[in-house]
Design an enzyme around this catalytic site. Structure first.
Site, PDB file in Angstrom:
ATOM      1  CB  CYS A  69      -0.951   0.000   1.190  1.00 55.39           C
ATOM      2  SG  CYS A  69      -2.107  -1.385   1.152  1.00 55.39           S
ATOM      3  CE  LYS A 112      -5.081   4.571   2.201  1.00 49.47           C
ATOM      4  NZ  LYS A 112      -4.134   5.652   2.519  1.00 49.47           N
TER       5      LYS A 112
END
Length: 408
Positions: free
Chosen positions: A162, A332
């Protein structure tokens, strides 16, 4: 350490759940509402919600032949690259050998692999598509961007889970500073919305299970956080040496001032509980830029809404920014987690925040759970005058990366 030569950001291209152009994306981000919804592609799985890119038609973008040859993660990356080149008014044909492509991909979409492995597992090897590999291997998105744009410089993908998108941008900067090229198309592309990805992350208990209230599912830094929401998207930044950008009269949208990376060397999937690796990456980025913590006016945090991840990141930030931590956002919470593309998307959003002198809010933060509270922007966007911003990323394997971006 003496700071290295500055690198200019001269173009941005984005394809995200929040939209496909900067103005629409910014309007959605500043509204501060999660885009998580039920996902028919994930029906009947333990977690069936995601943040998906909508209004995107590969056939309209590429035509039947190219659209059929590419997997979705490559569709997204190629469109983002085209838009970044157009935004930068970049003429690659002038010196194509001096234009590199470095993109971050955590894995790939897994969609094609699942289909072809199923055929193989059914004892039908001759039914396996010859396009199975070129559609799916992570390096193909960089290769396809080069084929499409004519860029003939160094060309590869970076995979650090990520943190891939952030790492790719940092590596691209190193290529420019080394003199290997004058321009790099860099960023990341990924879709986490395959059934295999969703099933694996659910089994790991990494996903939020608030599937009946998807818009409230992702809660970074909140006491009620319980995992992230799958997302997808791509962001490509055009980076140039300062001399090259000035020679061609490019519009400099931001400076990429610093980059830092580190490893936790702790656990395959859990971060170091004290966030030492993340702290090290942030300090390296500051040192690389010749900046102090007090110079930073905004942080776009990794902020996945996992219990261990948010705690470790908060501890790292609070140790680095001991006096007055700058305003933090966790994007996010709105657009989900695009895995290998997340850091690139967040870097692009940080550039937009610098340009607009405004910080988008974090969605779903009701009660902060970080030990000592940070200044997390919530509810509405916050106008702030600032010149330097930090964007952080962390990934499986304990891989950490941080970027320092500055106003021109």
């Amino acid at each position: 350490m003496t700071p290295r030569a500055r690198v200019a950001v001269t173009g941005l291209g984005l394809v995200t759940p929040a939209g496909h152009d900067a103005d629409n994306i910014w309007q959605t981000m500043t509204a501060g509402r999660s885009l998580a919804r039920k996902d028919s592609d994930l029906a009947d799985l333990p977690v069936d919600i995601s943040c998906s890119v909508t209004g995107f038609d590969p056939m309209a973008e590429f035509g039947l032949r190219l659209a059929s040859r590419l997997d979705r993660f490559a569709h997204l990356g190629l469109v983002a690259a085209r838009r970044a080149v157009a935004d930068a008014h970049l003429e690659i044909a002038a010196r194509p050998e001096r234009v590199a492509v470095v993109l971050g991909v955590g894995a790939n979409s897994l969609q094609t692999y699942v289909t072809e492995f199923t055929r193989l597992g059914e004892g039908r090897p001759t039914a396996v598509s010859p396009l199975g590999l070129p559609r799916s291997v992570p390096s193909m998105v960089a290769g396809e961007v080069a084929i499409d744009t004519g860029a003939r410089g160094p060309n590869f993908t970076v995979s650090s889970a990520c943190a891939s998108g952030t790492t790719a941008i940092g590596v691209a900067r190193d290529l420019l500073v080394s003199g290997a090229c004058d321009v790099v198309l860099t960023g990341g592309s990924e879709t986490a919305r395959s059934r295999m990805s969703a099933a694996c992350f659910a089994q790991m208990r990494a996903l939020s299970t608030r599937t009946e209230l998807p818009e409230q599912a992702c809660r970074p830094f909140d006491t009620g956080r319980a995992g992230f929401v799958l997302g997808e998207g791509a962001a490509v930044l055009v980076l140039e040496t300062a001399d090259h950008a000035r020679r061609r009269g490019a519009n400099i949208r931001a400076w990429l001032r610093g980059y830092g990376a580190s490893a936790d060397a702790h656990h395959p999937t859990s971060p170091h509980p004290q966030g030492h690796g993340a702290e090290q990456a942030i300090r390296h980025a500051l040192d690389d830029a010749g900046c102090t913590p007090g110079d930073v006016g905004h942080i776009n945090a990794h902020g996945t809404a996992t219990r261990l991840g948010d705690t470790a990141e908060a501890l790292a930030l609070l140790r680095v920014f001991t006096d007055a931590p700058p305003p933090v956002t966790a994007t996010k919470s709105i657009i989900g987690h695009a895995l290998g593309a997340a850091g690139a998307i967040e870097a692009a959003l940080t550039v937009l925040a610098l340009e607009r002198q405004e910080i988008p809010p974090t969605a779903n933060l009701v009660q902060q759970d970080t030990g000592r509270e940070m200044d997390i922007v919530t509810s509405r966007p916050r106008p702030v005058a600032f010149d330097v911003a930090l964007s952080t990323s962390c990934g499986f394997g304990g891989q950490n990366a941080a970027l320092l971006l500055a106003a021109p």
